[in-house]
Motif scaffolding. Structure first.
Motif, PDB file in Angstrom:
ATOM      1  N   ILE A 143       0.836  -1.207   0.000  1.00  0.00           N
ATOM      2  CA  ILE A 143       0.000   0.000   0.000  1.00  0.00           C
ATOM      3  C   ILE A 143       0.870   1.256   0.000  1.00  0.00           C
ATOM      4  N   LEU A 144       1.900   1.286   0.841  1.00  0.00           N
ATOM      5  CA  LEU A 144       2.788   2.453   0.903  1.00  0.00           C
ATOM      6  C   LEU A 144       3.543   2.653  -0.411  1.00  0.00           C
ATOM      7  N   ASP A 145       4.007   1.561  -1.009  1.00  0.00           N
ATOM      8  CA  ASP A 145       4.728   1.670  -2.278  1.00  0.00           C
ATOM      9  C   ASP A 145       3.830   2.238  -3.379  1.00  0.00           C
ATOM     10  N   GLU A 146       2.600   1.753  -3.428  1.00  0.00           N
ATOM     11  CA  GLU A 146       1.675   2.250  -4.443  1.00  0.00           C
ATOM     12  C   GLU A 146       1.333   3.713  -4.192  1.00  0.00           C
ATOM     13  N   ALA A 147       1.226   4.099  -2.918  1.00  0.00           N
ATOM     14  CA  ALA A 147       0.966   5.502  -2.585  1.00  0.00           C
ATOM     15  C   ALA A 147       2.136   6.380  -3.016  1.00  0.00           C
ATOM     16  N   GLY A 148       3.348   5.910  -2.778  1.00  0.00           N
ATOM     17  CA  GLY A 148       4.525   6.653  -3.198  1.00  0.00           C
ATOM     18  C   GLY A 148       4.583   6.818  -4.708  1.00  0.00           C
ATOM     19  N   ALA A 149       4.254   5.755  -5.429  1.00  0.00           N
ATOM     20  CA  ALA A 149       4.245   5.822  -6.893  1.00  0.00           C
ATOM     21  C   ALA A 149       3.182   6.795  -7.381  1.00  0.00           C
ATOM     22  N   MET A 150       2.030   6.830  -6.687  1.00  0.00           N
ATOM     23  CA  MET A 150       0.973   7.761  -7.069  1.00  0.00           C
ATOM     24  C   MET A 150       1.440   9.201  -6.896  1.00  0.00           C
ATOM     25  N   VAL A 151       2.093   9.499  -5.782  1.00  0.00           N
ATOM     26  CA  VAL A 151       2.581  10.862  -5.530  1.00  0.00           C
ATOM     27  C   VAL A 151       3.618  11.265  -6.581  1.00  0.00           C
ATOM     28  N   GLU A 152       4.518  10.345  -6.929  1.00  0.00           N
ATOM     29  CA  GLU A 152       5.524  10.649  -7.952  1.00  0.00           C
ATOM     30  C   GLU A 152       4.864  10.902  -9.301  1.00  0.00           C
ATOM     31  N   ARG A 153       3.838  10.123  -9.614  1.00  0.00           N
ATOM     32  CA  ARG A 153       3.120  10.333 -10.874  1.00  0.00           C
ATOM     33  C   ARG A 153       2.454  11.696 -10.896  1.00  0.00           C
ATOM     34  N   ILE A 154       1.850  12.070  -9.781  1.00  0.00           N
ATOM     35  CA  ILE A 154       1.184  13.373  -9.695  1.00  0.00           C
ATOM     36  C   ILE A 154       2.196  14.504  -9.845  1.00  0.00           C
ATOM     37  N   VAL A 186      -9.894  20.057  -7.560  1.00  0.00           N
ATOM     38  CA  VAL A 186     -11.229  20.170  -8.142  1.00  0.00           C
ATOM     39  C   VAL A 186     -11.620  21.628  -8.350  1.00  0.00           C
ATOM     40  N   HIS A 187     -10.847  22.565  -7.802  1.00  0.00           N
ATOM     41  CA  HIS A 187     -11.171  23.981  -7.936  1.00  0.00           C
ATOM     42  C   HIS A 187     -10.254  24.746  -8.877  1.00  0.00           C
ATOM     43  N   GLU A 188      -8.993  24.311  -9.032  1.00  0.00           N
ATOM     44  CA  GLU A 188      -8.067  25.133  -9.797  1.00  0.00           C
ATOM     45  C   GLU A 188      -6.776  24.374 -10.077  1.00  0.00           C
ATOM     46  N   LEU A 189      -5.969  24.968 -10.988  1.00  0.00           N
ATOM     47  CA  LEU A 189      -4.616  24.493 -11.196  1.00  0.00           C
ATOM     48  C   LEU A 189      -3.798  24.900  -9.978  1.00  0.00           C
ATOM     49  N   TRP A 190      -3.131  23.910  -9.356  1.00  0.00           N
ATOM     50  CA  TRP A 190      -2.351  24.191  -8.141  1.00  0.00           C
ATOM     51  C   TRP A 190      -0.890  24.319  -8.525  1.00  0.00           C
ATOM     52  N   GLU A 191      -0.375  25.534  -8.474  1.00  0.00           N
ATOM     53  CA  GLU A 191       0.989  25.810  -8.899  1.00  0.00           C
ATOM     54  C   GLU A 191       1.862  26.077  -7.680  1.00  0.00           C
ATOM     55  N   GLY A 192       2.219  25.039  -6.999  1.00  0.00           N
ATOM     56  CA  GLY A 192       3.075  25.174  -5.831  1.00  0.00           C
ATOM     57  C   GLY A 192       4.295  24.297  -5.965  1.00  0.00           C
ATOM     58  N   SER A 193       4.945  24.038  -4.853  1.00  0.00           N
ATOM     59  CA  SER A 193       6.094  23.153  -4.870  1.00  0.00           C
ATOM     60  C   SER A 193       5.623  21.707  -5.030  1.00  0.00           C
ATOM     61  N   ARG A 194       6.565  20.797  -5.111  1.00  0.00           N
ATOM     62  CA  ARG A 194       6.216  19.393  -5.230  1.00  0.00           C
ATOM     63  C   ARG A 194       5.357  18.957  -4.045  1.00  0.00           C
ATOM     64  N   LEU A 195       4.352  18.142  -4.349  1.00  0.00           N
ATOM     65  CA  LEU A 195       3.496  17.628  -3.285  1.00  0.00           C
ATOM     66  C   LEU A 195       4.277  16.672  -2.399  1.00  0.00           C
ATOM     67  N   GLN A 196       4.157  16.854  -1.114  1.00  0.00           N
ATOM     68  CA  GLN A 196       4.788  15.951  -0.170  1.00  0.00           C
ATOM     69  C   GLN A 196       3.828  15.731   0.992  1.00  0.00           C
ATOM     70  N   PRO A 197       3.019  14.661   0.934  1.00  0.00           N
ATOM     71  CA  PRO A 197       2.055  14.429   2.008  1.00  0.00           C
ATOM     72  C   PRO A 197       2.712  14.388   3.381  1.00  0.00           C
ATOM     73  N   ARG A 198       2.097  15.082   4.321  1.00  0.00           N
ATOM     74  CA  ARG A 198       2.635  15.178   5.679  1.00  0.00           C
ATOM     75  C   ARG A 198       2.072  14.112   6.606  1.00  0.00           C
ATOM     76  N   HIS A 199       0.919  13.594   6.273  1.00  0.00           N
ATOM     77  CA  HIS A 199       0.365  12.499   7.067  1.00  0.00           C
ATOM     78  C   HIS A 199      -0.653  11.724   6.253  1.00  0.00           C
ATOM     79  N   ILE A 200      -1.084  10.613   6.783  1.00  0.00           N
ATOM     80  CA  ILE A 200      -2.011   9.701   6.116  1.00  0.00           C
ATOM     81  C   ILE A 200      -3.289   9.612   6.940  1.00  0.00           C
ATOM     82  N   MET A 201      -4.429   9.681   6.253  1.00  0.00           N
ATOM     83  CA  MET A 201      -5.729   9.487   6.899  1.00  0.00           C
ATOM     84  C   MET A 201      -6.340   8.217   6.322  1.00  0.00           C
ATOM     85  N   VAL A 202      -6.682   7.268   7.197  1.00  0.00           N
ATOM     86  CA  VAL A 202      -7.211   5.983   6.746  1.00  0.00           C
ATOM     87  C   VAL A 202      -8.637   5.780   7.231  1.00  0.00           C
ATOM     88  N   LEU A 203      -9.411   5.078   6.425  1.00  0.00           N
ATOM     89  CA  LEU A 203     -10.772   4.706   6.787  1.00  0.00           C
ATOM     90  C   LEU A 203     -11.045   3.321   6.230  1.00  0.00           C
TER      91      LEU A 203
END
Length: 564
Positions: A383-394, A402-419
């Motif tokens: 699960i973590l490997d696939e999440a990492g690959a998803m972030v790299e792809r993004i 869903v609201h706009e083009l986000w022009e910031g630095s590279r995305l780096q998730p700070r935490h994980i929320m699970v359900l």
């Protein structure tokens, strides 16, 4: 009051929401062979003693179609493709029952080669002989002029149970993706029709004869009856519910990963400042690149009930699921059984879990506790490997929320929320093996149903205008109008937004709280000789996905109850 209902491959979750928060919740096992009983039993406790007049909306989500695609369990469908000159349509073959016929439309919607009805009839004979019941029909540039798709449909007559036309599926241009999208609509239609009938009959038996909505992959919803003609819009509605269930509780100034860990799949997405990312081109599910506008999510075949095998001396998890864990009477060992042995999970028959994992341990030549630990770690690390690959792809492409083009630095998730049902059990392993804290979403067992219930109605419109031909069209909406040669991009934008408003209200949106936006507005000059002969204009507009107006008190109450 609001009913949110999520039909997963393993469990069906139902919630009743009111201004006091989560009023009731219910979780039942999903029986794909008897969806009517599944849905009805899910509604029993939720609606017991409740006046049906108090329930204002019912919003559904489901992973049934997604699971069928992930597990490659789709029926054979026929595809009839009319391409004309240019790229070879064989490059986009969807399967063995794929037929290319004559006929062509150019990029401006003009006929350049006619359809041969006799040729279509011969294809129909072949498909009938193969027992095909569902057919997709796609003509290149049909969104500029659908006449060939309509002609092929007329030639087919009533010989097939359901025929899907490419121009009705999505308004955007992209021939290969339109083929794949139409193919998926035909492929998931049978399971969706069964689901549709089960839900309608179950609600009618409970006296809930009110408009029903179903969640779409973009995080919004649509009228349930409209989904019969767009069944692929239910693909990834389950993951969308998970995302929207996380949005209600996500931090508004951070980047986080949202993971819904179910019995069959784990669905993942990224939230930026509380807003989910959007895949503006269209989702890819399995090997199919589509025009289905969606939240940017991925689904992997790893869940609590995934089959665990030993393949070439290595532990292999999923993507199939053959039932519940052995602890609950299932036939094969699963990650849930491994967690029971490790003392991470709870409930069920520990000896049955041990029996199943012991067989795998013997194949690996290790003791049962070590095998259980390796299975647990393998599931979490996958699960973590696939999440990492998803972030790299993004991060490798422009990022759209869903609201706009986000022009910031590279995305780096700070935490994980699970359900999801086993979320707290997986959370421990994900935090230990990962590099950021893991938080369990409030009411994690039914958060997806909460997300479905709180999602607003959304839709989109694509309008094309050709000022030389003096015509504006939105074939997906069956809309055509004569325009003057002076027609401008501003005129097209106003027309598209008017169409969008009417469409949204017809689909059940709140007219007082519509958030409309133009996603794309493009204009090209058409030149003949040395003079501009007209303009080609394209406008795409959408209702912004999000949560319903006034959801905050409900979410705050649920959050407060979570920490009591």
């Amino acid at each position: 009051m609001i009913i949110g209902l999520d039909v997963g491959g393993t469990h069906t979750d139902v919630v009743l929401l009111g201004q006091e928060g989560l009023v009731r919740q219910n979780k039942v096992s999903t029986n794909p062979a008897d969806l009517f009983t599944t849905v009805l039993s899910g509604l029993e406790k939720i609606t017991d003693g409740i006046d049906p007049q108090c329930i204002k909306r019912v919003v559904l989500s489901t992973t049934l179609a997604t699971n069928r695609i992930v597990q490659q369990r789709m029926p054979d469908v026929g595809m009839i493709i009319s391409a004309g000159p240019g790229m070879d349509p064989e490059l986009f073959r969807t399967g063995p029952h794929y037929h290319v016929v004559s006929g062509g439309i150019d990029h401006r919607g003009r006929e350049i080669a006619a359809v041969d009805a006799d040729e279509v009839l011969k294809v129909a004979d072949t498909l009938e002989q193969k027992g095909i019941r569902y057919v997709g029909v796609v003509s290149k540039f049909s969104v500029r002029n659908p006449v060939h798709e309509l002609a092929i449909q007329e030639a087919l007559g009533e010989r097939f149970e359901k025929v899907f036309l490419g121009h009705r599926i999505a308004g955007a241009l992209n021939f290969p993706r339109r083929i794949a999208t139409t193919f998926l609509n035909a492929s998931v239609y049978p399971i969706h029709k069964e689901f549709f009938e089960a839900v309608v009959n179950s609600l009618a038996q409970k006296g809930l004869n009110l408009p029903i909505r179903i969640l779409k992959p973009d995080g919004g919803n649509m009228r349930f009856d409209a989904s019969i003609d767009h069944p692929a819009q239910t693909v990834l509605s389950g993951p969308a519910a998970s995302v929207m269930g996380t949005v209600a509780f996500a931090p508004q100034s951070d980047t986080c990963l949202a993971m819904d860990i179910g019995g069959t799949t784990t669905d993942m997405a990224v939230l930026v400042n509380g807003v989910p990312l959007l895949d503006p081109m269209g989702i890819k599910i399995g090997e199919h690149k589509t025009l289905i506008r969606s939240l940017d999510t991925i689904s992997i075949g790893v869940g609590g009930d995934s089959v665990v095998r030993v393949v070439d001396g290595q532990i292999h998890i999923g993507p199939d699921r053959l039932g519940v864990a052995m602890a609950y009477g299932g036939p094969v060992p699963t990650p849930t059984d491994a967690m029971f042995i490790l003392g991470v999970g709870e409930g069920g028959d520990l000896e049955k879990s041990r029996e199943g994992i012991q067989a795998l341990a013997d194949e690996l030549g290790i003791d049962v506790e070590t095998a259980a630990q390796q299975i647990y770690d393998k599931a979490c690390q996958t699960i973590l490997d696939e999440a990492g690959a998803m972030v790299e792809r993004i991060n490798a492409k422009p990022v759209y929320t869903v609201h706009e083009l986000w022009e910031g630095s590279r995305l780096q998730p700070r935490h994980i929320m699970v359900l999801g049902g086993p979320a707290p059990w997986f959370a421990k392993g994900l935090e230990r093996l990962g590099d950021c804290p893991v938080e369990v979403v409030p009411r994690w067992k039914v958060a997806n149903a909460i997300g479905a219930g709180l999602a607003r109605t959304t839709c989109d419109v694509t309008l094309f205008a050709d000022t030389e031909r003096e015509i504006a069209t939105a074939p997906e909406e069956s809309f055509t109008k004569t325009i003057p040669s002076s027609y401008s991009k501003a005129d097209a934008t106003a027309m598209a937004l008017d169409l969008l408003r009417k469409k949204a209200i017809a689909r059940g949106a709140n007219a007082d709280h519509l958030e409309l936006e133009v996603v794309e507005a493009m204009e090209f000059n058409m030149v003949r000789g040395f003079f501009t002969s007209g303009k080609n204009i394209r406008v795409m507009a959408q209702v912004k996905p999000g949560l319903i107006h006034g959801y905050d008190p409900i979410a705050e109450k649920i959050m407060g109850d979570h920490f009591v």
